[in-house]
Design a protein around this motif. Structure first.
Motif, PDB file in Angstrom:
ATOM      1  N   LYS A 210       3.828   2.088  -8.458  1.00 30.57           N
ATOM      2  CA  LYS A 210       5.276   1.877  -8.339  1.00 30.57           C
ATOM      3  C   LYS A 210       5.985   2.552  -9.499  1.00 30.57           C
ATOM      4  N   GLU A 211       7.189   3.032  -9.234  1.00 33.10           N
ATOM      5  CA  GLU A 211       8.006   3.583 -10.297  1.00 33.10           C
ATOM      6  C   GLU A 211       8.693   2.438 -11.034  1.00 33.10           C
ATOM      7  N   GLY A 219      -0.686  -0.362 -11.003  1.00 36.53           N
ATOM      8  CA  GLY A 219      -0.890  -1.773 -11.302  1.00 36.53           C
ATOM      9  C   GLY A 219      -1.407  -2.485 -10.080  1.00 36.53           C
ATOM     10  N   TYR A 220      -0.780  -3.622  -9.756  1.00 35.04           N
ATOM     11  CA  TYR A 220      -1.307  -4.449  -8.676  1.00 35.04           C
ATOM     12  C   TYR A 220      -0.194  -5.050  -7.826  1.00 35.04           C
ATOM     13  N   ASN A 221      -0.372  -5.010  -6.518  1.00 36.59           N
ATOM     14  CA  ASN A 221       0.367  -5.884  -5.622  1.00 36.59           C
ATOM     15  C   ASN A 221      -0.386  -7.211  -5.525  1.00 36.59           C
ATOM     16  N   ILE A 222       0.349  -8.274  -5.234  1.00 39.96           N
ATOM     17  CA  ILE A 222      -0.248  -9.604  -5.223  1.00 39.96           C
ATOM     18  C   ILE A 222      -0.257 -10.172  -3.812  1.00 39.96           C
ATOM     19  N   VAL A 243       2.894  -6.085 -10.177  1.00 45.24           N
ATOM     20  CA  VAL A 243       2.799  -6.353 -11.612  1.00 45.24           C
ATOM     21  C   VAL A 243       2.073  -5.200 -12.286  1.00 45.24           C
ATOM     22  N   THR A 244       2.487  -4.904 -13.488  1.00 44.69           N
ATOM     23  CA  THR A 244       1.758  -3.936 -14.300  1.00 44.69           C
ATOM     24  C   THR A 244       0.502  -4.625 -14.840  1.00 44.69           C
ATOM     25  N   ALA A 248       0.037  -8.831 -15.400  1.00 44.08           N
ATOM     26  CA  ALA A 248      -0.751  -9.444 -14.332  1.00 44.08           C
ATOM     27  C   ALA A 248      -1.286 -10.824 -14.688  1.00 44.08           C
ATOM     28  N   ALA A 249      -1.857 -10.985 -15.883  1.00 42.44           N
ATOM     29  CA  ALA A 249      -2.455 -12.271 -16.239  1.00 42.44           C
ATOM     30  C   ALA A 249      -1.400 -13.367 -16.301  1.00 42.44           C
ATOM     31  N   GLU A 250      -0.231 -13.058 -16.854  1.00 44.63           N
ATOM     32  CA  GLU A 250       0.845 -14.053 -16.950  1.00 44.63           C
ATOM     33  C   GLU A 250       1.304 -14.489 -15.563  1.00 44.63           C
ATOM     34  N   VAL A 251       1.483 -13.531 -14.660  1.00 42.88           N
ATOM     35  CA  VAL A 251       1.939 -13.886 -13.314  1.00 42.88           C
ATOM     36  C   VAL A 251       0.835 -14.628 -12.554  1.00 42.88           C
TER      37      VAL A 251
END
Length: 597
Positions: A210-211, A219-222, A243-244, A248-251
């Motif tokens: 993602k930009e 990064g990652y889609n969830i 998330v970048t 990621a860990a926080e989300v």
């Protein structure tokens, strides 16, 4: 009203269970009040201990977590030492002997016949090399799974290993996330094959681009709410969040907290997050996550990089995607994936595996979700010598499709939930099929998963042939039986198997598979994979059922009449009263132990 389990957890749970484990270990099995067995056994799960089935009282299964399937140098040897010294039972398994290691479908390790009195010594040995059983079971963050060659794969979109390690370090033992409504299974995938199997996890991080602030970021889609158990299969659903790697860990923790606060604690059957997603929908879940748990604006989902997933897909991909075999790493070294039939490896072979990893690689071993192991970091100059090692005759990097495709759960050998014997049976199935059934020449992968019950630990719904434990009667006698499903798989357009035949006597299953494969070869279109063949006929279940005609063959099933009536499926005497359990610390039946002087 909260369930009994919630009441027990409110009294004692989390890290504090350890001090009680040590107390019971010192005082012995008899120190656990008989009317409190259920509650203590439920609590012990948090520290990786499951009490074994009826007739095996005082014996436990121990699960050791290996985040992302990574065993660092020196760890596999200690696992072998623990299995050698503490995981030998009062009887032998007729196929596997006495003393082994089970590699699991969640990239973990299971040991059996563990005595409560040995727990402190075992924990000390494991923790001396950085291993732990903490939260390997229980209502908390389970072992985090992912691509077993993360950080080494030439074809990964993003190196997911740092995130898997960060999640493990952040949330294992974290009091704020130690008591969830039910188990919490997390997958982190960065590769093109999709071997993290995020679709069947509670929380899945999937590779995306993602930009962000004018810069293209990987990064990652969830996704949330996947799972297989209890005939309530769900594919994880897109939460529309990107998330970048830094976020990621926080989300992930925020979603865990949401589940902690809103998950159902009054009905354990309904307590998994998949049911909360059913009730709320992903839009509400995202809104609550944003409003109550994250203090910055969440990005919408990025470009999905998972369209070519091939792991456990059942598609004709032009090659294997299970990491078995010889593969070049990104750094020019190689990893060698070894096929471990139904995931069980003897103590001696586990020692040998550790030695080979040290001699030819970096000492590191990785575990896959197909119950196999990988030796990493092998220089090209060492490959031939490694491939010539005798151990690889038994754990082949180029196995027959029926051996390569076999997965089995623990079964009635130890599990109180299972209805049928599994591991020995699937070994016998695979060997019989290899000798008696020919797959079409271009079919190189064929997955058969055998699960002893609907808990689906062997992940049967995502296999070419799905086997699920049942009972039936044959010739007037109770026998072990299997439901048979067809055509499951992940990857592009993931789908769960269709259950085509019910309660087939276990000794007639190999004949049914042989008939099915003969029909598949006769009716398939050019180059068609088995899964695609089943999809083409999915509206004609009668046609598939006819192909899958049960039949007695030369296959013999010594466990057919067990039907869980013995204390151990392979015991010579078939009466529960023949059990030696419960036993003391030395394995002596307690009612025979000499009195204290």
């Amino acid at each position: 009203m909260p369930t009994d389990v919630e009441r027990w957890k409110s009294e004692v749970y989390g890290n504090e269970i350890r001090e009680h484990l040590y107390r019971f270990a010192e005082e012995g099995w008899d120190a656990i009040p008989e009317d409190e067995h259920d509650e203590w056994f439920e609590r012990f799960k948090w520290w990786g201990l499951y009490h074994q089935r009826n007739g095996q009282e005082s014996y436990f299964m121990m699960r050791i977590g290996t985040p992302n399937g990574v065993l660092k140098p020196g760890q596999a040897e200690v696992v072998a030492e623990v299995a050698d010294e503490y995981a030998r039972g009062p009887v032998e398994n007729p196929v596997f002997g006495n003393g082994w290691v089970d590699w699991t479908t969640r990239q973990s390790i299971q040991l059996h016949w563990i005595k409560l009195e040995d727990i402190p010594e075992i924990f000390e040995k494991l923790e001396s090399v950085g291993l732990s059983t903490q939260q390997a079971c229980g209502d908390s963050w389970r072992n985090i799974v992912g691509c077993p060659v993360a950080g080494k794969d030439k074809h990964e979109h993003v190196d997911a290993l740092p995130l898997a390690e960060e999640l493990n370090e952040t949330y294992k033992g974290n009091d704020d996330h130690s008591n969830l409504p039910r188990k919490w299974k997390v997958s982190v995938t960065g590769c093109r094959e999709g071997c993290g199997q995020g679709d069947i996890n509670d929380l899945a991080f999937e590779p995306a681009s993602k930009e962000v602030d004018g810069e293209e970021v990987k990064g990652y889609n969830i996704r949330v709410g996947g799972g297989l158990s209890r005939n309530e299969e769900r594919l994880a659903r897109d939460l529309d969040v990107f998330v970048t790697p830094e976020q990621a860990a926080e989300v992930g923790g925020a979603i865990s907290a949401l589940f902690r606060d809103y998950g159902d604690r009054e009905d354990r059957f309904n307590a998994r997050i998949k049911f909360l997603v059913d009730e709320w929908g992903t839009e509400k879940m995202r809104d609550v996550l944003q409003e109550e748990y994250v203090d910055y604006e969440l990005e919408t989902a990025g470009e999905d990089l998972r369209s070519e997933y091939s792991y456990n897909s059942g598609r004709a991909t032009g090659g294997h995607s299970d990491h078995v075999g010889v593969h070049e790493q990104a750094d020019g070294n190689y990893y060698v994936g070894l096929d471990v039939l139904v995931g069980r490896m003897s103590v001696d072979d586990t020692y040998e595996l550790a030695e080979l990893a040290d001699e030819y690689g970096s000492g590191e071993i990785r575990v896959t979700q197909r119950q196999n192991v990988i030796v990493t970091d092998v220089p090209e100059a060492e490959l031939d010598d490694l491939l010539d090692e005798p151990l690889l005759d038994d754990y082949s990097p180029d196995p027959h499709p029926f051996m390569r495709g076999s997965i089995a759960c623990t079964g009635t050998e130890f599990c109180s939930l299972s209805i049928v014997e599994t591991k020995n049976r699937q070994v016998r199935y695979a060997r019989w099929l290899k000798e008696n059934v020919d797959l079409p020449e271009d079919v190189e992968d064929f997955h058969i998963h055998l699960s002893g019950c609907t808990a689906s630990c062997a992940q049967p719904q995502i296999a070419d042939i799905s086997l699920r434990g049942m009972k039936t009667r044959k010739d007037g006698e109770p026998v072990e039986a299997l439901d048979i499903g067809l055509g499951g798989g992940l990857g592009e357009n993931p789908n769960f198997a269709s259950w085509v035949r019910q309660r087939v006597p276990a000794d007639e299953v190999p004949g049914a598979i042989a008939n099915l494969i003969e029909g598949f070869e006769q009716h398939r279109e050019d180059g068609e994979s088995f899964r695609t063949f089943v999809e083409r006929h999915e509206d004609d279940e009668e046609f598939l059922a006819d192909l899958l005609e049960p039949e007695e063959t030369s296959y013999d099933d010594p466990m057919l009449h067990n039907t869980k009536m013995t204390w151990y499926p392979y015991a010579e005497n078939d009466d529960m009263s023949d059990s030696p359990a419960p036993t003391d610390a030395d394995g002596t039946p307690i009612d025979e132990a000499p009195a204290d002087d």
